[in-house]
Design an enzyme around this catalytic site. Structure first.
Site, PDB file in Angstrom:
ATOM      1  CD  GLU A 244      -2.392   1.368   2.672  1.00  0.00           C
ATOM      2  OE1 GLU A 244      -3.348   2.342   2.840  1.00  0.00           O
ATOM      3  OE2 GLU A 244      -1.974   0.696   3.565  1.00  0.00           O
ATOM      4  CB  ALA A 249       5.671  14.323  -1.072  1.00  0.00           C
ATOM      5  CD  GLN A 255       7.059  18.977  -7.555  1.00  0.00           C
ATOM      6  OE1 GLN A 255       6.435  19.726  -8.338  1.00  0.00           O
ATOM      7  NE2 GLN A 255       6.304  18.769  -6.420  1.00  0.00           N
ATOM      8  N   GLY A 258      12.310  14.941 -12.804  1.00  0.00           N
ATOM      9  CA  GLY A 258      11.587  13.360 -13.012  1.00  0.00           C
ATOM     10  C   GLY A 258      11.725  12.670 -11.852  1.00  0.00           C
ATOM     11  CE1 TYR A 259      16.408  12.987  -9.090  1.00  0.00           C
ATOM     12  CE2 TYR A 259      16.025  15.149  -7.977  1.00  0.00           C
ATOM     13  CZ  TYR A 259      16.896  14.073  -8.508  1.00  0.00           C
ATOM     14  OH  TYR A 259      18.123  14.680  -8.486  1.00  0.00           O
ATOM     15  N   GLY A 260       9.810  12.016  -9.421  1.00  0.00           N
ATOM     16  CA  GLY A 260       8.583  11.274  -9.010  1.00  0.00           C
ATOM     17  C   GLY A 260       8.696   9.929  -9.739  1.00  0.00           C
ATOM     18  CB  ALA A 288      -2.964  12.528  -6.359  1.00  0.00           C
ATOM     19  CB  ILE A 289      -6.739  10.885 -10.133  1.00  0.00           C
ATOM     20  CG1 ILE A 289      -7.616  10.395  -8.967  1.00  0.00           C
ATOM     21  CG2 ILE A 289      -7.285   9.719 -11.188  1.00  0.00           C
ATOM     22  CD1 ILE A 289      -9.245  10.339  -8.908  1.00  0.00           C
ATOM     23  N   GLY A 290      -4.608  11.812 -11.781  1.00  0.00           N
ATOM     24  CA  GLY A 290      -3.745  12.324 -13.105  1.00  0.00           C
ATOM     25  C   GLY A 290      -2.343  11.660 -12.881  1.00  0.00           C
TER      26      GLY A 290
END
Length: 506
Positions: A244, A249, A255, A258-260, A288-290
């Site tokens: 889960e 963040a 941001q 491209g660290y996410g 956050a869905i997108g």
């Protein structure tokens, strides 16, 4: 030696569960669980205590101290056990209590025989999955920081190769857990601060409780010396084949690198190839869905409900999303793979598309003709055009085309690295004076609702509302703030999008 201590506060074996206080339940479980506290002996990582025993030297305010001088909660990390596992452990502990009571040994906290040891082993097996996972991520072999993450060891991906230091960015990747070490506690505090900044509406106490929980882990990006600039906090359910995602963040200043996506790809790589887990679940709110869709999550849940229901926290205002790992994908190279696929498609299309047919210009107008039948123009008939299509186009296509342009612009804006402050209305609790200063507020979600309700008859009306977002932000915030700079960056990006579509604001 302070053993065989009689403690009148220890409840009888046959006391009904409903009559036991929360502390008494924890006492019964902790009695048969090994201590997870640190050892005073430098040669050992963990305390050698095999189960909680009341300390005869306890004073007021310290009634839960064991003779090993660690609190009750550290025995089996009983404070962090919840749900089905807690009641399984409690049930076994009560069975042992009843057996000891029949033997006249209930208050002999040092007594152990074959039956008691067997039942203790059963309790340990319930938490064994977490211990097994802890062993995986705490591999003691040194990491060769020069190795590439895609190298193989005897054909199998070795987890230590995934989290090597990326020297070009001077960063480190690390999986951490509240194991009591100074370094990990320091980094977990960085994770807590990062998430608190990214989710200002989320209670800090709740964030801290999750991040520091012994059952949760965090994959973090650490910028030297010890600054956490990105992280995913998650809980593994190894026996149920999923993890889960609780928090995710990346620091606003990083941001654009491209660290996410890199964080998520590394976690997928590790979970699939090392831990052997096949699914990730996350509850994502509207904003956050997108993002989660872009990194491989879907709202189509194929994992059976009985597997995850009751194990993860249910959020009424969020959407459950799932990512199922695909065996053939190398998640560490997704960007490069997509680039190669795109190039291959372009080359294939170039081979199959017929060259354009160029017709000579019309000569009839040089001879005085004022009009001609459109169907007589060379190439018109072959294109599939008819007067009926033209009529329908004049009636409806203009608005539809405008809507598609609005939709594309909104998607580009929402996916911009600096878009997060503008996705939802400003919270009046967090910013109490905002609506006293800004009388005509605007945000992406409001624009989306107006689009769905056909409020914008022209692209210019749409553009005016979007521009209002940047104007409001720059009016309320000072130039040196992150918000003002984000508005400037998005405004320039938005202006370029408008020019591409032939729109110019008044």
């Amino acid at each position: 030696m302070r053993t065989n201590t009689t403690n009148s506060s220890y409840p009888p074996a046959r006391t009904p569960i409903d009559s036991l206080s929360n502390y008494q339940r924890h006492m019964k479980i902790g009695r048969y669980m090994a201590c997870m506290g640190g050892s005073m002996d430098s040669s050992q990582d963990r305390c050698s205590c095999k189960g909680w025993r009341p300390n005869s030297a306890n004073i007021v305010g310290c009634i839960d101290l064991c003779i090993c001088d660690h609190k009750l909660g550290l025995h089996g990390n009983v404070d962090d056990i919840d749900g089905e596992d807690f009641y399984k452990l409690l049930s076994i502990a009560i069975q042992i209590d009843k057996y000891l009571e029949n033997q006249g040994k209930l208050l002999d906290f040092d007594y152990v025989d074959k039956f008691v040891q067997k039942m203790r082993d059963q309790m340990a097996s319930i938490t064994n999955n977490t211990k097994q996972y802890q062993h995986i991520i705490c591999h003691k072999e040194p990491v060769d920081e020069y190795l590439n993450i895609d190298e193989k060891n005897n054909g199998n991906l070795d987890h230590k190769l995934i989290f090597t230091e990326e020297r070009e960015d001077n960063i480190r990747w690390k999986i951490i857990n509240n194991d009591g070490t100074r370094e990990n506690l320091f980094l977990l505090t960085g994770v807590k601060e990062l998430i608190s900044t990214a989710l200002p509406k989320m209670p800090t106490e709740y964030i801290a409780r999750v991040v520091y929980n012994h059952n949760h882990y965090s994959l973090v990006i650490v910028k030297d010396p010890n600054k956490v600039i990105g992280g995913i906090c998650y809980r593994p359910f190894i026996e149920r084949n999923f993890i889960e995602i609780v928090f995710f963040a990346v620091h606003g200043e990083h941001q654009d690198k491209g660290y996410g996506r890199r964080l998520m790809n590394r976690l997928k790589h590790f979970m699939r190839d090392v831990v052997k887990i096949k699914y990730m679940l996350v509850y994502a709110d509207e904003s956050a869905i997108g993002f989660f869709r872009k990194i491989g999550f879907t709202t189509n849940i194929t994992l059976e409900k009985d597997i995850w229901k009751g194990y993860i926290k249910d959020y009424s205002k969020a959407k459950l999303m799932q990512s199922a790992f695909i065996p053939k994908i190398n998640y560490a190279e997704t960007k490069e793979i997509l680039a190669r696929q795109k190039q291959a498609m372009k080359e294939k299309i170039a081979q199959t598309v017929k060259p354009p047919i160029i017709y000579p210009g019309l000569q009839c107008f040089k001879n005085g003709a004022k009009s001609i039948d459109p169907m007589s123009v060379p190439g018109i008939k072959e294109s599939g055009w008819t007067p009926e299509l033209e009529k329908r186009a004049k009636e409806s296509a203009k608005y539809r085309a405008d809507y598609l342009v609005m939709l594309k612009i909104m998607e580009d804006l929402e996916n911009h690295k600096n878009a997060w402050p503008f996705r939802l209305p400003v919270d009046p609790i967090t910013v109490p004076d905002y609506y006293e200063i800004i009388k005509d507020p605007m945000d992406f979600s409001t624009v989306r609702k107006r689009m769905e309700n056909n409020r914008y008859l022209t692209l210019k009306e749409f553009a005016i509302d979007i521009q209002k977002i940047w104007d409001n932000c720059k009016y309320y915030n000072t130039k040196e703030t992150y918000y003002y700079k984000s508005a400037e960056s998005l405004e320039k990006f938005f202006t370029d999008l408008l020019l591409e579509n032939g729109i110019k604001l008044p």
